[in-house]
Design a protein around this motif. Structure first.
Motif, mmCIF file in Angstrom:
data_model
loop_
_atom_site.group_PDB
_atom_site.id
_atom_site.type_symbol
_atom_site.label_atom_id
_atom_site.label_comp_id
_atom_site.label_asym_id
_atom_site.label_seq_id
_atom_site.Cartn_x
_atom_site.Cartn_y
_atom_site.Cartn_z
ATOM 1 N N VAL A 106 0.792 -1.247 -0.045
ATOM 2 C CA VAL A 106 -0.078 -0.062 -0.072
ATOM 3 C C VAL A 106 0.899 1.148 -0.077
ATOM 4 O O VAL A 106 0.523 2.192 -0.649
ATOM 5 N N GLY A 107 2.004 1.223 0.834
ATOM 6 C CA GLY A 107 2.878 2.741 0.804
ATOM 7 C C GLY A 107 3.654 2.533 2.260
ATOM 8 O O GLY A 107 3.416 1.685 2.965
ATOM 9 N N ARG A 108 4.230 3.773 2.338
ATOM 10 C CA ARG A 108 4.926 3.936 3.654
ATOM 11 C C ARG A 108 3.999 5.021 4.618
ATOM 12 O O ARG A 108 3.119 5.722 4.123
ATOM 13 N N ALA A 109 4.557 4.956 5.921
ATOM 14 C CA ALA A 109 4.012 5.497 7.042
ATOM 15 C C ALA A 109 2.653 5.670 6.990
ATOM 16 O O ALA A 109 1.839 6.670 6.931
ATOM 17 N N LEU A 110 2.023 4.538 7.057
ATOM 18 C CA LEU A 110 0.468 4.264 7.168
ATOM 19 C C LEU A 110 -0.164 4.272 8.449
ATOM 20 O O LEU A 110 0.617 3.739 9.428
ATOM 21 N N ALA A 124 -3.406 2.991 10.950
ATOM 22 C CA ALA A 124 -4.178 1.725 10.941
ATOM 23 C C ALA A 124 -5.417 1.703 9.922
ATOM 24 O O ALA A 124 -6.019 2.577 9.853
ATOM 25 N N PRO A 125 -5.759 0.386 9.258
ATOM 26 C CA PRO A 125 -6.572 0.648 8.399
ATOM 27 C C PRO A 125 -8.167 0.697 8.899
ATOM 28 O O PRO A 125 -8.174 0.455 10.166
ATOM 29 N N GLU A 126 -9.054 1.628 8.234
ATOM 30 C CA GLU A 126 -10.305 1.474 8.704
ATOM 31 C C GLU A 126 -11.391 1.159 7.647
ATOM 32 O O GLU A 126 -11.322 1.595 6.535
ATOM 33 N N TRP A 127 -12.290 0.265 8.011
ATOM 34 C CA TRP A 127 -13.303 -0.258 6.843
ATOM 35 C C TRP A 127 -14.260 0.855 6.728
ATOM 36 O O TRP A 127 -14.796 1.399 7.663
ATOM 37 N N SER A 128 -14.923 0.843 5.414
ATOM 38 C CA SER A 128 -15.787 1.661 5.139
ATOM 39 C C SER A 128 -17.218 0.899 5.759
ATOM 40 O O SER A 128 -17.167 -0.385 6.111
ATOM 41 N N PRO A 129 -18.486 1.568 6.141
ATOM 42 C CA PRO A 129 -19.335 0.765 6.745
ATOM 43 C C PRO A 129 -19.843 -0.188 5.893
ATOM 44 O O PRO A 129 -20.454 -1.089 6.604
ATOM 45 N N ASP A 130 -19.728 -0.074 4.499
ATOM 46 C CA ASP A 130 -20.307 -1.291 3.838
ATOM 47 C C ASP A 130 -19.462 -2.515 3.890
ATOM 48 O O ASP A 130 -19.787 -3.544 3.147
ATOM 49 N N GLY A 131 -17.970 -2.517 4.484
ATOM 50 C CA GLY A 131 -17.226 -3.305 4.206
ATOM 51 C C GLY A 131 -16.334 -3.760 2.929
ATOM 52 O O GLY A 131 -15.931 -4.596 2.804
ATOM 53 N N ARG A 132 -16.536 -2.554 1.966
ATOM 54 C CA ARG A 132 -15.994 -2.946 0.586
ATOM 55 C C ARG A 132 -14.848 -2.281 0.354
ATOM 56 O O ARG A 132 -14.049 -2.669 -0.547
ATOM 57 N N ARG A 133 -14.484 -1.203 1.241
ATOM 58 C CA ARG A 133 -13.158 -0.445 0.946
ATOM 59 C C ARG A 133 -12.188 -0.200 2.433
ATOM 60 O O ARG A 133 -12.892 -0.051 3.438
ATOM 61 N N LEU A 134 -11.019 -0.115 2.322
ATOM 62 C CA LEU A 134 -10.114 0.190 3.292
ATOM 63 C C LEU A 134 -9.782 1.655 3.070
ATOM 64 O O LEU A 134 -9.272 2.132 1.985
ATOM 65 N N PHE A 144 1.479 14.235 1.920
ATOM 66 C CA PHE A 144 0.215 13.788 2.789
ATOM 67 C C PHE A 144 -1.015 13.474 2.356
ATOM 68 O O PHE A 144 -1.495 14.260 1.184
ATOM 69 N N GLY A 145 -1.937 12.650 2.469
ATOM 70 C CA GLY A 145 -3.239 12.358 2.152
ATOM 71 C C GLY A 145 -3.594 11.101 2.429
ATOM 72 O O GLY A 145 -3.470 10.454 3.556
ATOM 73 N N PHE A 146 -4.546 10.309 1.734
ATOM 74 C CA PHE A 146 -5.448 9.355 2.013
ATOM 75 C C PHE A 146 -5.372 8.120 1.085
ATOM 76 O O PHE A 146 -5.036 8.651 -0.289
ATOM 77 N N ILE A 147 -5.443 6.996 1.162
ATOM 78 C CA ILE A 147 -5.295 5.848 0.180
ATOM 79 C C ILE A 147 -6.815 5.172 0.465
ATOM 80 O O ILE A 147 -7.084 4.728 1.540
ATOM 81 N N ILE A 148 -7.297 4.866 -0.638
ATOM 82 C CA ILE A 148 -8.708 4.002 -0.515
ATOM 83 C C ILE A 148 -8.268 2.565 -1.343
ATOM 84 O O ILE A 148 -7.819 2.598 -2.426
ATOM 85 N N MET A 149 -8.509 1.356 -0.542
ATOM 86 C CA MET A 149 -7.996 0.346 -1.274
ATOM 87 C C MET A 149 -9.299 -0.766 -1.163
ATOM 88 O O MET A 149 -10.133 -0.835 -0.193
ATOM 89 N N THR A 170 -6.867 -3.255 -5.400
ATOM 90 C CA THR A 170 -6.576 -2.016 -6.058
ATOM 91 C C THR A 170 -6.707 -0.871 -5.078
ATOM 92 O O THR A 170 -7.441 -0.978 -4.341
ATOM 93 N N LYS A 171 -5.890 0.207 -5.611
ATOM 94 C CA LYS A 171 -5.958 1.218 -4.702
ATOM 95 C C LYS A 171 -5.842 2.676 -5.480
ATOM 96 O O LYS A 171 -5.330 2.620 -6.308
ATOM 97 N N ARG A 172 -6.071 3.562 -4.725
ATOM 98 C CA ARG A 172 -5.942 5.032 -5.355
ATOM 99 C C ARG A 172 -5.457 5.697 -3.998
ATOM 100 O O ARG A 172 -5.828 5.773 -2.861
ATOM 101 N N THR A 173 -4.723 6.702 -4.585
ATOM 102 C CA THR A 173 -3.841 7.593 -3.333
ATOM 103 C C THR A 173 -4.139 9.001 -3.946
ATOM 104 O O THR A 173 -4.167 9.518 -4.953
ATOM 105 N N PHE A 174 -4.940 9.697 -2.796
ATOM 106 C CA PHE A 174 -5.156 11.187 -3.185
ATOM 107 C C PHE A 174 -4.281 11.989 -2.080
ATOM 108 O O PHE A 174 -4.300 11.909 -1.002
#
Length: 367
Positions: free
Chosen positions: A173-177, A179-189, A199-204, A209-213
């Motif tokens: 996923v990347g560096r300096a992460l 803890a992961p948090e699940w979306s309420p529907d359990g489909r994305r981290l 600085f930003g956030f990552i949706i996996m 598959t992931k996207r970094t913002f």
């Protein structure tokens, strides 16, 4: 005119007055006694406040009732508040089926916070708890069979464990992460990246598959606790925004101006909510969106989202809203029962936990 008797009396009075000497430490003793009395009153008040506080160690909270007005003297005879109905203690076979809590939520995991150790995770497909051991973090999805796990020896990676299929897949996923948090529907981290270069956030997604913002730290200024969290509906992520002045005391959090929400689809800023603190996660927002529980600079707070008005202080900011007027919390001391409460703080039902979970941090989700 004065007679011999009056003269004798006057002489005696003067002799007595000359014999009286001021006590140099009288004022000191009086002030000292005053300070002792004040300290005693403060100690009694602090003890009473400690007994009154009810906090939680999970995404649960009990709202503290508003202080009652002082009764007129003489005070009426105090009456004890009846204890809420208590469910039976789970038996030794508790792990053979889902542990259902008041409000129809279930315990999905019981692990040790911040380190590896033997824990339990709910296998929804089999309807029982499995042993979780050897990982530094175990994060079950609120629905479905997936659990995210982390290992300090693999700091750039997150694994998804499919309990139904018995498979484990690691994803970089990347560096300096965070803890992961699940979306309420359990489909994305959701993960926060605190890299020096951005600085930003990552949706996996569940398929890896992931996207970094990236987020402009100067424009969206945050200090102290700066991890992104999910909104209640999972369409946005939330970042606290530091106010104009911050605390000079290390024991206090920095003052918040509010929280900024970003789209979870494209990373664009969407709206600003003027709440003076940090939400703990998606369940900190009421289902109707009108209220949110945040950790303020001094205290946990129940706040109106539309205006930022503080409704009341709370014992903790870790909260699960079961409904618009029902909250679930865990007692911080003793057996640490789970309790369902209304918005006034009135306890409705208590649920004891099995002894294997009393010392563990538990995770809960809708049934």
């Amino acid at each position: 005119m004065t007679g011999p008797v009056e003269d004798a009396l006057r002489v005696a009075v003067h002799d007595l007055a000359d014999g009286v000497r001021p006590a140099p430490d009288l004022a000191v003793r009086a002030l000292g006694r005053g300070r002792r009395l004040r300290r005693r009153r403060r100690a009694v008040a602090a003890g009473a406040a400690l007994v009154a506080v009810v906090a939680v160690a999970l995404p649960f909270v009990l709202l503290r009732p508003q202080p009652a007005p002082h009764p007129a003297r003489p005070a009426p005879t105090a009456t004890a508040t009846p204890a809420p109905p208590a469910r039976p203690m789970p038996g030794p076979d508790w792990s053979t089926k889902p542990l259902v809590l008041p409000g129809d939520w279930v315990v999905t995991a019981g692990t040790f916070a911040g380190g590896a150790g033997k824990g339990f995770v709910l296998d929804r497909a089999r309807g029982r708890y499995l042993t979780a051991e050897g990982y530094d973090g175990v994060f079950p999805a609120p629905v479905g069979a997936l659990s995210a796990v982390t290992d300090k020896d693999r700091p750039r990676e997150v694994a998804l464990v499919d309990l139904a299929r018995g498979t484990t897949r690691w994803y970089e996923v990347g560096r300096a992460l965070s803890a992961p948090e699940w979306s309420p529907d359990g489909r994305r981290l959701l993960l926060t990246t605190h890299r020096l270069d951005h600085f930003g956030f990552i949706i996996m997604a569940a398929d890896g598959t992931k996207r970094t913002f990236r987020v402009d730290e100067k424009r969206y200024f945050c200090t102290d606790y700066c991890d992104f969290t999910w909104s209640r509906d999972g369409t946005e992520v939330v970042l606290p925004q530091t106010g104009q002045s911050s605390s000079d005391e290390s024991v206090l959090r920095d003052l918040r101006a509010g929280v900024r929400l970003f789209s979870a689809d494209d990373g664009r800023p969407s709206r600003f909510v003027p709440v003076p603190g940090d939400p703990a996660g998606p369940w900190a927002w009421s289902p109707d969106g009108k209220l949110v529980v945040v950790q303020g600079q001094h205290d946990p707070l129940l706040v109106e989202t539309g205006t930022g008005r503080v409704v009341r202080t709370l014992p903790t900011a870790d909260v699960v809203w079961v409904s618009d007027d029902r909250l679930l919390y865990r007692r911080p001391y003793g057996a640490r029962d789970v309790v369902l409460a209304d918005l006034t703080g009135r306890e409705l039902v208590r649920q004891p936990l099995p002894k294997e979970l009393v010392e563990r941090e538990i995770t809960v989700a809708p049934r």
